[in-house]
Design a protein around this motif. Structure first.
Motif, PDB file in Angstrom:
ATOM      1  N   ALA A   1       6.539   8.652  -0.678  1.00 33.37           N
ATOM      2  CA  ALA A   1       5.239   9.327  -0.682  1.00 33.37           C
ATOM      3  C   ALA A   1       4.286   8.692  -1.689  1.00 33.37           C
ATOM      4  CB  ALA A   1       5.432  10.813  -1.002  1.00 33.37           C
ATOM      5  N   VAL A   2       4.801   8.329  -2.855  1.00 31.99           N
ATOM      6  CA  VAL A   2       3.963   7.665  -3.867  1.00 31.99           C
ATOM      7  C   VAL A   2       3.448   6.328  -3.339  1.00 31.99           C
ATOM      8  CG1 VAL A   2       4.011   6.544  -6.133  1.00 31.99           C
ATOM      9  CG2 VAL A   2       5.045   8.808  -5.841  1.00 31.99           C
ATOM     10  N   ILE A   3       4.316   5.570  -2.713  1.00 31.93           N
ATOM     11  CA  ILE A   3       3.915   4.276  -2.155  1.00 31.93           C
ATOM     12  C   ILE A   3       2.817   4.456  -1.113  1.00 31.93           C
ATOM     13  CG2 ILE A   3       4.681   2.325  -0.750  1.00 31.93           C
ATOM     14  CD1 ILE A   3       7.447   2.646  -2.076  1.00 31.93           C
ATOM     15  N   SER A   4       3.011   5.422  -0.206  1.00 34.66           N
ATOM     16  CA  SER A   4       2.033   5.645   0.864  1.00 34.66           C
ATOM     17  C   SER A   4       0.690   6.095   0.309  1.00 34.66           C
ATOM     18  CB  SER A   4       2.573   6.681   1.855  1.00 34.66           C
ATOM     19  OG  SER A   4       3.770   6.227   2.468  1.00 34.66           O
ATOM     20  N   ASP A   5       0.704   6.950  -0.724  1.00 37.31           N
ATOM     21  CA  ASP A   5      -0.544   7.450  -1.301  1.00 37.31           C
ATOM     22  C   ASP A   5      -1.294   6.374  -2.077  1.00 37.31           C
ATOM     23  OD1 ASP A   5      -0.146   9.934  -0.239  1.00 37.31           O
ATOM     24  OD2 ASP A   5       0.712  10.811  -2.055  1.00 37.31           O
TER      25      ASP A   5
ATOM     26  N   TRP B   1      -0.656   2.767  -2.065  1.00 39.60           N
ATOM     27  CA  TRP B   1      -0.868   1.480  -1.396  1.00 39.60           C
ATOM     28  C   TRP B   1      -1.097   1.602   0.107  1.00 39.60           C
ATOM     29  CZ3 TRP B   1       2.815   1.790  -5.417  1.00 39.60           C
ATOM     30  CH2 TRP B   1       2.542   0.987  -6.539  1.00 39.60           C
ATOM     31  N   GLY B   2      -0.939   2.783   0.661  1.00 53.45           N
ATOM     32  CA  GLY B   2      -1.102   2.955   2.097  1.00 53.45           C
ATOM     33  C   GLY B   2       0.158   2.599   2.866  1.00 53.45           C
TER      34      GLY B   2
ATOM     35  N   THR C   1       8.853   1.757   4.041  1.00 52.17           N
ATOM     36  CA  THR C   1      10.252   1.940   4.461  1.00 52.17           C
ATOM     37  C   THR C   1      10.901   0.613   4.849  1.00 52.17           C
ATOM     38  OG1 THR C   1       9.531   2.429   6.727  1.00 52.17           O
ATOM     39  CG2 THR C   1       9.835   4.301   5.238  1.00 52.17           C
ATOM     40  N   VAL C   2      10.446  -0.477   4.241  1.00 48.38           N
ATOM     41  CA  VAL C   2      10.917  -1.802   4.648  1.00 48.38           C
ATOM     42  C   VAL C   2      12.414  -1.983   4.437  1.00 48.38           C
ATOM     43  CG1 VAL C   2      10.435  -2.859   2.398  1.00 48.38           C
ATOM     44  CG2 VAL C   2      10.420  -4.281   4.457  1.00 48.38           C
ATOM     45  N   LEU C   3      12.997  -1.280   3.455  1.00 51.24           N
ATOM     46  CA  LEU C   3      14.423  -1.463   3.158  1.00 51.24           C
ATOM     47  C   LEU C   3      15.313  -0.396   3.808  1.00 51.24           C
ATOM     48  CD1 LEU C   3      14.517  -2.519  -0.619  1.00 51.24           C
ATOM     49  CD2 LEU C   3      14.734  -3.954   1.410  1.00 51.24           C
TER      50      LEU C   3
END
Length: 289
Positions: free
Chosen positions: A107-111, A113-114, A214-216
């Motif tokens: 969620a932090v990544i999405s908020d 960096w998109g 979710t690349v990994l």
């Protein structure tokens, strides 16, 4: 023959990433009995920080160092603030907590960096020609860097006092504490080392597929397949299992069907576990009832 060679080398490169992730999982599990499902998401968050380093023009080498350091710090923070307060024996609670941490990290990544993929530069560009086969230099670098990291971990655990302490704690935390091995310190080092290896795996993997929240996720499940294949308690088994999964999935995708790649790999893993539940290199445990 050159096509088969390319498929195998590419599979070894993918398997090296799975092996590093699996090695990180096994180190944490053996030291603390925690299966860290947040490993991939925390490593991904660290790579996004590394992307910022690249965008500031500091170079890929600095970005790799930044990713590893950020992952190590994240591992220590999560271990001290989330896992340690649970106490000992709360394995299911710890498992659920790591799942929660994984969702928070995504969620932090999405908020911040998109959700759109970002390009991440390879450590080395270009290709290398071996006979009639042309290989991506990045694949060879992935294999080489992973091998060095794995050998360094092997040296740590077999040739150093710290490694002996970590192996003692992995065998029996209570017994290790009686003979003076600091269990909490060992646990911190295990989490730091596990997350550092995961971050290294991430920066080696994302140049091939792009960086996304979710690349990994898929590599994590293949790493789990590798450690179940090699043995949940075996570090060299995690590495060998991960490489085997990488080669098998590439062979299946190239010579059977890309649609059945995961089906083939996981079916073979299940078959081996049915015949040998402890994995190829794990040890069977017995309990008196």
């Amino acid at each position: 023959m050159s096509e088969l060679f390319l498929v195998v080398v590419s599979g070894i490169a993918s398997g090296a990433v799975y092996g590093l992730l699996g090695l990180g999982l096994v180190i944490i599990y053996r030291a603390t009995d925690v299966v860290n499902f947040a490993l991939a998401s925390m490593a991904t968050l660290a790579v996004y920080v590394a992307l910022m380093v690249v965008q500031r023009g500091l170079g890929v080498g600095a970005a790799v160092i930044a990713a590893v350091l950020v992952a190590v710090v994240l591992g220590l923070v999560v271990r001290e603030l989330v896992i340690r307060p649970l106490g000992t024996g709360r394995l299911f609670a710890a498992l659920v907590m790591t799942m929660g941490v994984s969702l928070i990290a995504e969620a932090v990544i999405s908020d911040v960096w998109g959700t759109e993929p970002h390009a991440f530069p390879p450590l080395v560009g270009g290709t290398v020609t071996l006979g009639s086969a042309t290989l991506a230099t990045q694949d060879l670098v992935v294999i080489g860097v992973s091998a060095v990291a794995m050998l360094a971990v092997g040296y740590l655990f077999t040739r150093t006092t710290l490694g002996s302490a970590m192996r003692a704690a992995a065998e029996s935390a209570a017994t290790a504490q009686i003979v003076g091995v600091p269990a909490q310190r060992v646990a911190r080092i295990a989490w730091a080392l596990g997350l550092g290896l995961a971050a290294l795996a991430a920066v080696l993997y994302v140049p091939r597929v792009g960086l996304a929240p979710t690349v990994l996720a898929a590599p994590l499940f293949r790493a789990f397949a590798g450690i179940f294949l090699g043995g949940l308690t075996s570090m060299h088994g995690a590495v060998i299992g991960g490489v085997a999964i990488g080669v098998l999935e590439n062979l299946a995708a190239s010579y059977v069907s890309a649609n059945f790649r995961d089906t083939f790999v996981f079916a073979l893993t299940i078959l081996i576990l049915l015949l040998r539940p402890q994995g190829l290199f794990g040890t069977r445990s017995f309990e008196r009832v």
